[in-house]
Scaffold this active site. Structure first.
Site, PDB file in Angstrom:
ATOM      1  N   GLU A 126      -3.030   7.336  -4.985  1.00  0.00           N
ATOM      2  CA  GLU A 126      -3.480   6.820  -6.340  1.00  0.00           C
ATOM      3  C   GLU A 126      -4.890   7.244  -6.756  1.00  0.00           C
ATOM      4  O   GLU A 126      -5.154   7.315  -7.993  1.00  0.00           O
ATOM      5  CB  GLU A 126      -3.571   5.478  -6.144  1.00  0.00           C
ATOM      6  CG  GLU A 126      -2.117   4.877  -5.981  1.00  0.00           C
ATOM      7  CD  GLU A 126      -2.454   3.078  -5.626  1.00  0.00           C
ATOM      8  OE1 GLU A 126      -1.459   2.512  -5.169  1.00  0.00           O
ATOM      9  OE2 GLU A 126      -3.525   2.562  -5.892  1.00  0.00           O
ATOM     10  N   ARG A 150       0.671  -1.224   0.021  1.00  0.00           N
ATOM     11  CA  ARG A 150       0.086  -0.111  -0.075  1.00  0.00           C
ATOM     12  C   ARG A 150       0.984   1.256  -0.117  1.00  0.00           C
ATOM     13  O   ARG A 150       1.831   1.267   0.805  1.00  0.00           O
ATOM     14  CB  ARG A 150      -0.909  -0.023   1.166  1.00  0.00           C
ATOM     15  CG  ARG A 150      -1.953  -0.890   1.204  1.00  0.00           C
ATOM     16  CD  ARG A 150      -3.214  -0.666   0.060  1.00  0.00           C
ATOM     17  NE  ARG A 150      -4.185  -1.483  -0.185  1.00  0.00           N
ATOM     18  CZ  ARG A 150      -4.309  -2.484  -1.198  1.00  0.00           C
ATOM     19  NH1 ARG A 150      -3.155  -2.513  -1.697  1.00  0.00           N
ATOM     20  NH2 ARG A 150      -5.261  -3.211  -1.122  1.00  0.00           N
ATOM     21  N   HIS A 155      -0.709  -0.239  -9.651  1.00  0.00           N
ATOM     22  CA  HIS A 155      -1.413  -1.427  -8.734  1.00  0.00           C
ATOM     23  C   HIS A 155      -2.037  -2.370  -9.663  1.00  0.00           C
ATOM     24  O   HIS A 155      -3.090  -2.673  -9.602  1.00  0.00           O
ATOM     25  CB  HIS A 155      -2.692  -0.428  -7.962  1.00  0.00           C
ATOM     26  CG  HIS A 155      -3.045  -1.301  -6.765  1.00  0.00           C
ATOM     27  ND1 HIS A 155      -3.169  -0.493  -5.646  1.00  0.00           N
ATOM     28  CD2 HIS A 155      -3.048  -2.456  -6.516  1.00  0.00           C
ATOM     29  CE1 HIS A 155      -3.638  -1.097  -4.571  1.00  0.00           C
ATOM     30  NE2 HIS A 155      -3.505  -2.497  -5.177  1.00  0.00           N
ATOM     31  N   ASP A 176       4.570  -0.538  -7.157  1.00  0.00           N
ATOM     32  CA  ASP A 176       3.397  -0.925  -7.789  1.00  0.00           C
ATOM     33  C   ASP A 176       2.079  -0.114  -6.881  1.00  0.00           C
ATOM     34  O   ASP A 176       0.883   0.004  -7.688  1.00  0.00           O
ATOM     35  CB  ASP A 176       2.846  -2.233  -7.552  1.00  0.00           C
ATOM     36  CG  ASP A 176       1.673  -2.871  -8.200  1.00  0.00           C
ATOM     37  OD1 ASP A 176       1.575  -2.516  -9.623  1.00  0.00           O
ATOM     38  OD2 ASP A 176       0.896  -3.503  -7.630  1.00  0.00           O
TER      39      ASP A 176
HETATM   40  P1  NAI Z   1      -2.015 -11.536   4.987  1.00  0.00           P
HETATM   41  O1  NAI Z   1      -3.148 -10.822   5.573  1.00  0.00           O
HETATM   42  O2  NAI Z   1      -1.785 -12.835   4.579  1.00  0.00           O
HETATM   43  O3  NAI Z   1      -0.700 -10.932   5.418  1.00  0.00           O
HETATM   44  C1  NAI Z   1      -0.343  -9.714   6.083  1.00  0.00           C
HETATM   45  C2  NAI Z   1       0.709  -9.990   7.082  1.00  0.00           C
HETATM   46  O4  NAI Z   1       0.907  -8.481   7.571  1.00  0.00           O
HETATM   47  C3  NAI Z   1       0.249 -10.642   8.448  1.00  0.00           C
HETATM   48  O5  NAI Z   1       1.080 -11.787   8.699  1.00  0.00           O
HETATM   49  C4  NAI Z   1       0.084  -9.798   9.468  1.00  0.00           C
HETATM   50  O6  NAI Z   1       0.647 -10.229  10.848  1.00  0.00           O
HETATM   51  C5  NAI Z   1       1.326  -8.711   9.020  1.00  0.00           C
HETATM   52  N1  NAI Z   1       1.208  -7.414   9.614  1.00  0.00           N
HETATM   53  C6  NAI Z   1      -0.129  -6.620   9.503  1.00  0.00           C
HETATM   54  N2  NAI Z   1       0.170  -5.424  10.289  1.00  0.00           N
HETATM   55  C7  NAI Z   1       1.537  -5.490  10.333  1.00  0.00           C
HETATM   56  C8  NAI Z   1       2.495  -4.333  10.889  1.00  0.00           C
HETATM   57  N3  NAI Z   1       2.014  -3.185  11.454  1.00  0.00           N
HETATM   58  N4  NAI Z   1       3.778  -4.734  11.132  1.00  0.00           N
HETATM   59  C9  NAI Z   1       4.300  -5.849  10.516  1.00  0.00           C
HETATM   60  N5  NAI Z   1       3.529  -6.870  10.147  1.00  0.00           N
HETATM   61  C10 NAI Z   1       1.735  -6.627  10.122  1.00  0.00           C
HETATM   62  O7  NAI Z   1      -2.084 -10.406   3.808  1.00  0.00           O
HETATM   63  P2  NAI Z   1      -1.772 -10.676   2.244  1.00  0.00           P
HETATM   64  O8  NAI Z   1      -2.394 -11.392   1.364  1.00  0.00           O
HETATM   65  O9  NAI Z   1      -0.122 -11.148   2.249  1.00  0.00           O
HETATM   66  O10 NAI Z   1      -1.396  -9.246   1.547  1.00  0.00           O
HETATM   67  C11 NAI Z   1      -0.534  -8.345   2.027  1.00  0.00           C
HETATM   68  C12 NAI Z   1      -0.907  -6.776   1.499  1.00  0.00           C
HETATM   69  O11 NAI Z   1      -0.718  -6.960   0.137  1.00  0.00           O
HETATM   70  C13 NAI Z   1      -2.314  -6.572   1.494  1.00  0.00           C
HETATM   71  O12 NAI Z   1      -2.755  -6.139   2.808  1.00  0.00           O
HETATM   72  C14 NAI Z   1      -2.452  -5.529   0.527  1.00  0.00           C
HETATM   73  O13 NAI Z   1      -2.205  -4.297   1.088  1.00  0.00           O
HETATM   74  C15 NAI Z   1      -1.375  -5.797  -0.408  1.00  0.00           C
HETATM   75  N6  NAI Z   1      -1.964  -6.515  -1.623  1.00  0.00           N
HETATM   76  C16 NAI Z   1      -1.558  -5.623  -2.884  1.00  0.00           C
HETATM   77  C17 NAI Z   1      -1.905  -6.099  -4.152  1.00  0.00           C
HETATM   78  C18 NAI Z   1      -1.414  -5.331  -5.329  1.00  0.00           C
HETATM   79  O14 NAI Z   1      -2.183  -5.689  -6.434  1.00  0.00           O
HETATM   80  N7  NAI Z   1      -0.598  -4.680  -5.249  1.00  0.00           N
HETATM   81  C19 NAI Z   1      -2.872  -7.302  -4.293  1.00  0.00           C
HETATM   82  C20 NAI Z   1      -3.175  -7.876  -2.982  1.00  0.00           C
HETATM   83  C21 NAI Z   1      -2.784  -7.610  -1.704  1.00  0.00           C
END
Ligand code: NAI
Length: 357
Positions: A264, A235, A296, A259
């Protein structure tokens, strides 16, 4: 009675055909609407128990309009469902569900951005395009010689770690919650400050929350190694863009792959070729030879689009047939370790611009 689903934000160029295919396969009659759901087009849901949406906001007032038309189930073709007022939906007797896609697309894209950044690919492509086949200034580095710090070891972060393990680069991990899988793979969890100090490449995979807004700021950058490379497919709000630009200008930051960027909203997913834009930071970033930017896109693969269309409709079918539904969101369910606050959710929505995320 024939099962009927009203689909909002249906994109003609990639989703329509898939909806028609899966609607037919699952015996669901579809009403396809290209626009986001609102009070005016809510009548299209009359006779549909289920609606299928993207990231447009579903506040209480809009939910009650849909409830009045008989809607009892809302599925969102996204991983996040923070744009739906969960409490209001539950009070109105509406079940909500999501349609998560696999982490591989974003992980692949992250690895690509890391490689493009360390190999100075933006400069190489620009030169090739104008038949400048010189070599000076485009010497790259090898991943095996670089320590990569992975921030966030959820679905995507863990997949990135798995993918990168084949390159032989030392890896460091940071998360609020440690994953056994990561630890067993031999990747140590370290403090954030250790990541700043030891990583040559830093890649972000955490959701945006109030707690980590601008986690990469001037202070964090000052702790990093000279020439550090930063990749963000998570993000935009995780990085203070002003501090990033200063870090690039003074040479502290050696390369960046983004990305996602702050603000945005209103830009990404629209054709602005002829427009004067009001995002100076993006213009500056685009101008740097060592910054690669995409809009994105990391999620956007054939597999992802097909998965969300198929699974969102399957969820509707399960719901209408009273079957166990794996995509149903239980009340108070939160998809990340810390939960996403309303403020962060607002920011995520602003940044997502109404398409999958
Ligand atoms: P997920 O929920 O599986 O993993 C997120 C991880 O971040 C968890 O292990 C959680 O404990 C950790 N976390 C949360 N807050 C934290 C903090 N303050 N400090 C350290 N760790 C923290 O999510 P996933 O599926 O791995 O996605 C991650 C991120 O990728 C999403 O939240 C989204 O922002 C982004 N994303 C971007 C996309 C794109 O097209 N560029 C598409 C899909 C997701």
């Amino acid at each position: 009675m024939k099962m009927r689903v009203t689909v909002y934000n249906c994109r003609a160029f990639d989703e329509k055909e898939l909806f028609e295919k899966y609607g037919k396969e699952l015996g669901i009659e579809l009403v396809l609407c290209p626009d986001a759901p609102d009070k005016e087009n809510a009548a299209l849901a009359k006779g549909s128990e289920c609606i299928d949406i993207l990231t447009s906001r579903m506040p209480k007032e809009l939910l009650s309009v849909f409830a009045d038309y008989g809607v009892r189930y809302i599925t969102t073709r996204t991983i996040g469902y923070d744009h739906i007022d969960q409490k209001a939906a539950s009070a109105l007797g509406i079940t909500i569900a999501n349609a998560p896609y696999g982490p591989c697309g974003v992980a692949d894209y992250t690895v690509m951005l890391i490689l493009m950044t360390i190999r100075k690919m933006k400069r190489i492509i620009e030169r090739t395009n104008i038949q400048d086949y010189s070599l000076s200034g485009i010497q790259g580095r090898e991943l095996k010689d670089l320590t990569v710090g992975v921030i966030g070891t959820g679905r995507i972060g863990r997949t990135v770690i798995k993918d990168l393990s084949g390159f032989g680069c030392p890896l460091l991990a940071y998360d609020l919650y440690e994953s056994q899988e990561v630890k067993q793979s031999g990747v140590p969890y370290v403090s954030l400050d250790e990541i700043w100090q030891k990583a040559d490449v830093i890649t972000l995979h955490v959701p945006l929350t109030d707690g980590n807004y601008h986690m990469i700021d001037e202070k964090a950058i000052s702790r990093m190694k000279d020439g550090v490379m930063i990749v963000n497919t998570a993000r935009g709000g995780l990085i203070d863009t002003g501090a990033l630009i200063s870090g690039i200008e003074c040479g502290k930051i050696g390369g960046v792959g983004l990305d996602v960027v702050e603000n945005e909203f209103g830009l990404y997913y629209y054709d602005h070729k002829s427009d004067i834009l009001n995002n100076r930071e993006l213009a500056l970033l685009r101008g740097f030879p060592n910054v690669t930017i995409s809009h994105h896109m990391a999620f956007y693969t054939d597999d992802c689009v097909e998965t969300v269309v198929r699974d969102s409709l399957m969820g509707c079918k399960y719901f209408m047939e009273g079957m166990e539904n794996p995509w149903e969101i239980k009340e108070n369910q939160s998809k990340d370790g810390g939960g996403i606050s309303d403020k962060a959710c607002d920011r995520q929505e602003e940044e997502s611009c109404g398409i999958l995320k």
